[in-house]
Structures are given as C-alpha cells and as structure tokens.
Design a protein around this motif. Structure first.
Motif, PDB file in Angstrom:
ATOM      1  N   ALA A   1      31.547  63.070  36.553  1.00  0.00           N
ATOM      2  CA  ALA A   1      32.326  64.232  36.689  1.00  0.00           C
ATOM      3  C   ALA A   1      33.419  64.363  35.618  1.00  0.00           C
ATOM      4  CB  ALA A   1      32.796  64.228  38.253  1.00  0.00           C
ATOM      5  N   ARG A   2      34.026  63.102  35.517  1.00  0.00           N
ATOM      6  CA  ARG A   2      35.040  63.126  34.365  1.00  0.00           C
ATOM      7  C   ARG A   2      34.692  63.080  33.143  1.00  0.00           C
ATOM      8  NH1 ARG A   2      39.917  61.762  36.589  1.00  0.00           N
ATOM      9  NH2 ARG A   2      39.764  61.071  38.805  1.00  0.00           N
ATOM     10  N   ILE A   3      33.415  62.597  32.580  1.00  0.00           N
ATOM     11  CA  ILE A   3      33.244  62.233  31.282  1.00  0.00           C
ATOM     12  C   ILE A   3      31.929  63.238  30.819  1.00  0.00           C
ATOM     13  CG2 ILE A   3      34.339  60.110  30.922  1.00  0.00           C
ATOM     14  CD1 ILE A   3      30.628  60.444  31.527  1.00  0.00           C
ATOM     15  N   SER A   4      31.415  63.910  31.772  1.00  0.00           N
ATOM     16  CA  SER A   4      30.354  64.802  31.264  1.00  0.00           C
ATOM     17  C   SER A   4      30.453  66.256  31.878  1.00  0.00           C
ATOM     18  CB  SER A   4      29.118  64.176  31.805  1.00  0.00           C
ATOM     19  OG  SER A   4      27.940  65.154  31.640  1.00  0.00           O
ATOM     20  N   HIS A   5      30.857  66.499  33.295  1.00  0.00           N
ATOM     21  CA  HIS A   5      30.833  67.709  33.705  1.00  0.00           C
ATOM     22  C   HIS A   5      32.103  68.412  33.520  1.00  0.00           C
ATOM     23  CE1 HIS A   5      27.747  65.609  36.725  1.00  0.00           C
ATOM     24  NE2 HIS A   5      27.266  65.919  35.389  1.00  0.00           N
ATOM     25  N   LEU A   6      33.303  67.714  33.413  1.00  0.00           N
ATOM     26  CA  LEU A   6      34.623  68.145  33.280  1.00  0.00           C
ATOM     27  C   LEU A   6      34.555  68.688  31.648  1.00  0.00           C
ATOM     28  CD1 LEU A   6      37.379  69.193  33.959  1.00  0.00           C
ATOM     29  CD2 LEU A   6      38.091  67.040  33.470  1.00  0.00           C
ATOM     30  N   PRO A   7      34.101  67.973  30.664  1.00  0.00           N
ATOM     31  CA  PRO A   7      33.900  68.609  29.257  1.00  0.00           C
ATOM     32  C   PRO A   7      33.163  70.010  29.246  1.00  0.00           C
ATOM     33  CG  PRO A   7      33.528  66.062  29.427  1.00  0.00           C
ATOM     34  CD  PRO A   7      33.860  66.605  31.011  1.00  0.00           C
ATOM     35  N   HIS A   8      32.317  69.907  29.989  1.00  0.00           N
ATOM     36  CA  HIS A   8      31.286  71.077  30.127  1.00  0.00           C
ATOM     37  C   HIS A   8      32.339  72.270  30.446  1.00  0.00           C
ATOM     38  CE1 HIS A   8      27.300  70.633  28.792  1.00  0.00           C
ATOM     39  NE2 HIS A   8      27.314  69.560  29.466  1.00  0.00           N
ATOM     40  N   VAL A   9      32.990  72.283  31.781  1.00  0.00           N
ATOM     41  CA  VAL A   9      33.700  73.239  32.248  1.00  0.00           C
ATOM     42  C   VAL A   9      34.874  73.739  31.259  1.00  0.00           C
ATOM     43  CG1 VAL A   9      35.123  73.988  33.931  1.00  0.00           C
ATOM     44  CG2 VAL A   9      33.264  72.534  34.602  1.00  0.00           C
TER      45      VAL A   9
ATOM     46  N   THR B   1      33.966  73.381  21.599  1.00  0.00           N
ATOM     47  CA  THR B   1      33.301  74.179  22.436  1.00  0.00           C
ATOM     48  C   THR B   1      31.834  73.837  22.133  1.00  0.00           C
ATOM     49  OG1 THR B   1      32.969  75.940  20.488  1.00  0.00           O
ATOM     50  CG2 THR B   1      34.796  76.405  22.211  1.00  0.00           C
ATOM     51  N   ARG B   2      31.367  72.956  21.689  1.00  0.00           N
ATOM     52  CA  ARG B   2      29.859  72.300  21.352  1.00  0.00           C
ATOM     53  C   ARG B   2      29.201  72.583  22.503  1.00  0.00           C
ATOM     54  NH1 ARG B   2      26.569  68.636  21.699  1.00  0.00           N
ATOM     55  NH2 ARG B   2      28.117  66.771  22.291  1.00  0.00           N
ATOM     56  N   VAL B   3      29.508  71.843  23.691  1.00  0.00           N
ATOM     57  CA  VAL B   3      28.633  71.724  24.785  1.00  0.00           C
ATOM     58  C   VAL B   3      28.384  73.348  25.608  1.00  0.00           C
ATOM     59  CG1 VAL B   3      28.531  69.439  25.203  1.00  0.00           C
ATOM     60  CG2 VAL B   3      30.380  70.955  26.239  1.00  0.00           C
ATOM     61  N   ALA B   4      29.356  74.137  25.140  1.00  0.00           N
ATOM     62  CA  ALA B   4      29.150  75.542  25.602  1.00  0.00           C
ATOM     63  C   ALA B   4      28.007  76.357  25.033  1.00  0.00           C
ATOM     64  CB  ALA B   4      30.702  76.472  25.452  1.00  0.00           C
ATOM     65  N   GLY B   5      27.397  75.715  23.943  1.00  0.00           N
ATOM     66  CA  GLY B   5      26.167  76.159  23.334  1.00  0.00           C
ATOM     67  C   GLY B   5      25.049  75.690  24.313  1.00  0.00           C
TER      68      GLY B   5
ATOM     69  N   VAL C   1      45.344  71.331  23.477  1.00  0.00           N
ATOM     70  CA  VAL C   1      45.849  70.862  25.001  1.00  0.00           C
ATOM     71  C   VAL C   1      44.766  70.495  25.843  1.00  0.00           C
ATOM     72  CG1 VAL C   1      47.156  72.265  26.618  1.00  0.00           C
ATOM     73  CG2 VAL C   1      47.945  72.544  24.539  1.00  0.00           C
ATOM     74  N   LEU C   2      43.611  71.459  25.600  1.00  0.00           N
ATOM     75  CA  LEU C   2      42.597  70.921  26.391  1.00  0.00           C
ATOM     76  C   LEU C   2      42.186  69.614  26.207  1.00  0.00           C
ATOM     77  CD1 LEU C   2      40.523  74.583  26.914  1.00  0.00           C
ATOM     78  CD2 LEU C   2      42.235  73.543  28.308  1.00  0.00           C
ATOM     79  N   ALA C   3      41.826  69.381  25.014  1.00  0.00           N
ATOM     80  CA  ALA C   3      41.562  67.874  24.551  1.00  0.00           C
ATOM     81  C   ALA C   3      42.299  66.691  25.305  1.00  0.00           C
ATOM     82  CB  ALA C   3      41.257  67.841  23.143  1.00  0.00           C
ATOM     83  N   GLU C   4      43.683  67.033  25.166  1.00  0.00           N
ATOM     84  CA  GLU C   4      44.495  65.982  25.592  1.00  0.00           C
ATOM     85  C   GLU C   4      44.329  66.025  27.272  1.00  0.00           C
ATOM     86  OE1 GLU C   4      46.474  64.527  23.823  1.00  0.00           O
ATOM     87  OE2 GLU C   4      46.913  65.693  22.023  1.00  0.00           O
TER      88      GLU C   4
ATOM     89  N   SER D   1      29.593  64.833  24.886  1.00  0.00           N
ATOM     90  CA  SER D   1      30.434  65.893  25.356  1.00  0.00           C
ATOM     91  C   SER D   1      31.969  65.393  25.599  1.00  0.00           C
ATOM     92  CB  SER D   1      29.853  66.290  26.733  1.00  0.00           C
ATOM     93  OG  SER D   1      30.001  65.454  27.752  1.00  0.00           O
ATOM     94  N   PHE D   2      32.121  64.161  25.861  1.00  0.00           N
ATOM     95  CA  PHE D   2      33.506  63.502  26.155  1.00  0.00           C
ATOM     96  C   PHE D   2      34.073  63.257  24.623  1.00  0.00           C
ATOM     97  CE2 PHE D   2      36.816  60.532  26.762  1.00  0.00           C
ATOM     98  CZ  PHE D   2      37.580  60.937  27.891  1.00  0.00           C
ATOM     99  N   ARG D   3      33.196  62.681  23.816  1.00  0.00           N
ATOM    100  CA  ARG D   3      33.707  62.388  22.379  1.00  0.00           C
ATOM    101  C   ARG D   3      34.091  63.478  21.744  1.00  0.00           C
ATOM    102  NH1 ARG D   3      29.558  59.650  20.680  1.00  0.00           N
ATOM    103  NH2 ARG D   3      30.474  57.840  21.442  1.00  0.00           N
ATOM    104  N   ASP D   4      33.073  64.677  21.761  1.00  0.00           N
ATOM    105  CA  ASP D   4      33.673  65.753  20.837  1.00  0.00           C
ATOM    106  C   ASP D   4      34.695  66.600  21.732  1.00  0.00           C
ATOM    107  OD1 ASP D   4      31.590  65.305  19.268  1.00  0.00           O
ATOM    108  OD2 ASP D   4      30.501  67.038  20.033  1.00  0.00           O
ATOM    109  N   GLY D   5      34.792  66.424  22.996  1.00  0.00           N
ATOM    110  CA  GLY D   5      35.899  67.290  23.604  1.00  0.00           C
ATOM    111  C   GLY D   5      37.220  66.726  23.560  1.00  0.00           C
TER     112      GLY D   5
END
Lengths: 323, 323
Positions: free
Chosen positions: A189-197, A225-229, B197-200, B220-224
């Motif tokens: 949830a922290r390292i994959s799903h939150l990055p998506h949101v 925004t990469r994973v928003a693709g 800000v979102l990355a932080e 997704s976490f690395r890029d985000g």
C-alpha cells in the motif's frame, strides 16, 4: 506446473517456465516430464499461446484434472474478482492441490483460499514485476528477472508447497522475500498503491493548468506522473483489492499534506516535511543498494526456518533457499 | 554578458557562454569583444571559476562598473533571498542596465526589480533546467540544451532587452516560451513545485513502513520519490518563493486526495480520479510530443509581436525569434 490465467503475470510465467525448463522442477526436468501447461478463459488467448508453442487450454476442469494427475503445482494467475470461482473449481476437482497465486494483494487471496478449504496446500506469491500493459500480448519470459518475489506464509501451507513455490520464484530469476500476508499488503500500500494515487492526483493538477503548464512540465512532472499512464482499469484492479491497507496510508498522506499546506499558509515554509522526505528517500536508496545485505540462507524444514525467513523479510532482507 | 552568481544555473550559463562565444552576441563575437564575465560572493567559487579559465570576480561593484562600461547584459543568478541586495547595487552603479534573471520564480523578482526602479531595462528568464546538485562543482555548459527557457514580460522591458534575452536563451540551446510572470508562477507551481511536495510526502509514507516496505519499493516508488533526493534546502529555495501559487495547487491536491479517501472508504473504489489522472498524463504526453507543434516565428518589434508571443506561450507553443 499448471498456470491458471495467462495475462501479463501468468502468461509471462508460462513463457518463462517453457524458456527455462529447469524451472519446472529439477526432478521433472530429469524425468523428461512435460512442460508447463496453462489455462485461460479466453479462447483467443489460448490460441495465441498455442501459436507461440505453449501448452494451453480453455477447459478449466480438464486442466485441473491434468494438474491432479501430474501432481503439478497450481499457480492461480487470474485477477482478484475471478479468484473465488477458480478456487471453487480447484476445490471440486483437486482439493489436495499444492497451490500458490500471483495476485498483487495477499490477505484477500489467503481468506478466499481458507474459505475454499484449500489452505493446507497453499503458500501465496507476489512477483513484484509488471509493466503498464496487460494481457498475453504484453507477456515477457524475462519479466521477473531481478525483481522481488514475495512468498507469503501465514502458518498454512506444507513445507513441500513452500519448497516448490520457492523453487518457482528462484527459477524465474526473482529474489525471494518472505512476509506474512497482512504485512505484505500494508507494505505494498505504501510503496506501490499510494504512488499510483499520488501520480493520478498530480496528473490531474497539471492538466488543470492547461496547455501552458503541461508544456513546461519536465523531469519532476514526468517522473511523478509516470504510473498515471497505466490503464485506469488496471490501476483500480491493482489498488482496490488492497483498499483496507490503502485507506490507512492515504489518510496519513492527506493529513501530512494538509499540515504542510497549513504551515505554508501560516509561515511561508514547507518546514520539516522536506527534511523527512529527504531522509525517507535516502533510506530507500540505502535499502535498495548493498546495505540491504546478502540473502539469508534458509533450509526449508530446518529448526525455526519459517520464523527466520519472515524475520529477514521484516528487516528487508532477501532469502536464498537451498534445494 | 555579465553573470551575477555562479551557482548551478549562473555558473552553467557562464561556462556555456564561454564554450559557445557566439552566445555572447553576434556583434560582440564579430568585434572580438571579451568573453562573458561573472561575479560570485564566495572567493572559493571565484577561484574555481578562474582555475577553469573563466573571467570571474568577487567584487560586485567593480563587476557592475565593467558591465556598464561594456554595455553587457546583466544576468542575476543569485538565490531569491539575495536578489534585492544585488538589485540595489545594480541601481546604484548601473541604473540603466539591460537586465534579466534566472531565478525559478518570476513575480517576486519582477516586484523586486520594480521596487529597485530597474524595470525599464528588465525582462525575466526561467531556464527550466537543473539537477539535484548545487554550486559551481555541479555546473555544466550543456545544462540548458533542449530544455525550456521561459521569458517573462509584464509590459516592462525595452524591445532591445527582449532581443538580447531571447538571443541568450536561444544560444544556450534552450527552447523559448513567453509568458507573463504570474502565469509562469502558477504553471510551475503545478508542474514543478507540487511534484516536489508530493514526492516528499510519498518518501515519508514509504519510510513509515520500515525496512520491509522500503525493500519492496520498485519503479513506482523510485520514480515517485526521485525529486525527494534533492537537498532539503534546495527544495525550500525552489518552492517557498512561490508559496502563494503553491498554496492554491496544494489545496486542490489535498481536496482531491481527501475526496478519493472518502470514496475509497465508502465504496472501496478510487472512482474517476484514476480516469482523470490517466487523461492528464495523456494530455501531458501529447503536449510534450509533436502535438506541441512547430515554434511560432516572432520578429521582435513587429506589430503585435509581444501579444502573439504570449498567446503562443498560453497554448504551450514555443517561439522562434528572428535576429
């Protein structure tokens, strides 16, 4: 090895097993046992897999009878909404199956496996590999090379299943990590799903600025925004089965960002969010690098082996399983 | 060309001008006029620049007298907190200076220029290039190649200054975009400062999951979180001068994420955030690609040239200036 569902993950797994026959188990390879075989609901996918030289069927019952007769490890690779019906069919035809799955959320699968009465033979998997594409056409036999393969174990699952699942993960070139299902779900949830949101919210905010803003977007916006693709239905399929854990971390993020907004309004400064974020990124980089340490050698069945494997996973350490 | 402040941007600009002498102005190049010269407050930076063969001084007054005597375009490249004192010295020694700056926020610089009585000769710049490092040691003469160079014009600034600033930006290999200062600041709040800000916040959330979560972090976490690797003081220096515009977009993002959280709790779904985010990313990709269109040819001084340049910037179109 029997793979149920030939989408991106299941299809890549079938292709990987056929490309690397030893992945089918050294005993099987030595005995000249048939290759892996798969099932998919869609005849078009089955035709595509067959055209590429793989052993695939659109008949679930027949596939499960064959898995029973050949004592194949059954890998459930269908999307979460299709897991329960597939498990019901397994329970009907092959209730003693040795079983894993490759769904990206683990607690709900474990619960469904228990509900189907299949947990004695079950150990969960989450190969943490993927792309922004879906379906057989996106499959890649090398998809798993170098990525993490989480093995979840909540006390169920015989050692023999654990051994086969660990061998499967290793043979794909993945690096094995052991965690309890719920801890896995909270972590992703922290390292994959939150990055998506957050990526979706950033993409929305950028577009609100119109063409002038989008034209100026560069590295930070592109990466953010990469994973928003990712196709929207795939994002929902990835994130929503883990809604319970995602709610907790999304609530944390909303509170964190709200506090930063208040501080910005009051003082003109982002304050220590920036310092804590920098420390978090540094901790991530350290953990991804050599500081993660060498894998812990595990001998399945040895005294305390499962506790040791899970303790390693909790400190971010991989395991290496001797066969 | 006189560059005041030899940090990442100013120092890279000095190095670029010396590497490409034509960037100093074709007339100057034809006349064999001396190279660009720079000033920095820190003698250590001046020594490093001189050791690399550049013309640098730690004496601001003498540097400005030389800029006056040689009719050099003055480029203010100091951080926002140092802008007002440097402008005061320019006003004292060279009040008729043709002037630009390379600070990442434009409204506050414009206001400081007006307060110093220098706006008749001022046109703002924002070269949208950077790295996660700072100072002379991070400078790169090719830093600007292919990036956007925003020229801000709020009605002040003689055409002759505009011409020199456009020539400067073009000569670095940047692509020119014209926008009013306030519109620039609102745009970069969305596509540069909110991503920070979102990355932080994402990096903080990941670290809250401990080593198990950080070890599972992948693409997704690395890029985000990539830009959370920027030094904290630099992030604050980039974002906080634009606090007014950032507050607006951060408030939007907090509201968006809060609404998604409520929907997730109520329905188990992220709903249409995912669709809107996907559309935003697609719009960004289209705008970055060929759909952005060819640059609009602008002849400075021609009827309606400035309105046409700004109209192009508002629709995300670059300009190409004929000299």
């Amino acid at each position: 090895m029997c793979v149920l569902g030939l989408g991106l993950i299941g299809g890549s797994l079938l292709r990987c097993l056929d490309a690397h026959p030893a992945a089918n188990g050294s005993a099987a390879a030595a005995a000249g046992t048939p290759r892996a075989f798969g099932w998919n609901r869609s005849p078009a996918t089955v035709d595509a897999a067959r055209a590429a030289g793989h052993d695939a069927s659109a008949d679930l019952s027949a596939t499960l009878e064959r898995a029973r007769d050949e004592d194949a490890l059954v890998v459930v690779g269908v999307p979460m909404p299709a897991v329960a019906p597939v498990l019901a069919e397994i329970a009907r035809i092959h209730p003693g199956a040795q079983l894993t799955d490759v769904v990206s959320v683990k607690g709900p699968v474990r619960d469904a496996v228990r509900a189907a009465g299949l947990d004695a033979g079950y150990v969960g998997s989450h190969p943490m590999a993927g792309t922004n594409s879906t379906g057989w056409s996106a499959t890649d036999p090398e998809l798993f090379a170098g990525s993490r393969w989480v093995i979840t174990s909540d006390g169920g699952g015989a050692e023999s299943t654990w051994r086969r699942v660990a061998a499967l993960g290793s043979s794909t070139g993945s690096r094995l990590v052991a965690l309890p299902s719920d801890e896995h779900d909270r972590a992703v949830a922290r390292i994959s799903h939150l990055p998506h949101v957050l990526a979706e919210a950033l993409a929305v905010a950028g577009r609100e600025g119109g063409d002038a803003a989008l034209a100026l977007g560069a590295g930070s916006f592109r990466d953010g925004t990469r994973v928003a693709g990712t196709p929207p239905d795939l994002v929902r399929a990835i994130c929503e089965p883990n809604a319970a854990a995602l709610e907790v971390v999304l609530a944390e993020a909303v509170e964190e960002l709200g506090a930063s907004l208040e501080q910005l309004r009051r003082t003109g400064s982002l304050g220590d969010l920036v310092d804590r974020g920098s420390a978090g990124r540094a901790a991530f980089e350290a953990r991804q690098g050599e500081a993660g340490g060498a894998p812990l050698d595990i001998t399945i069945g040895a005294q305390g082996w499962l506790d040791a494997a899970v303790a390693a996973g909790r400190r971010g350490q991989e395991i290496s399983v001797a066969f």
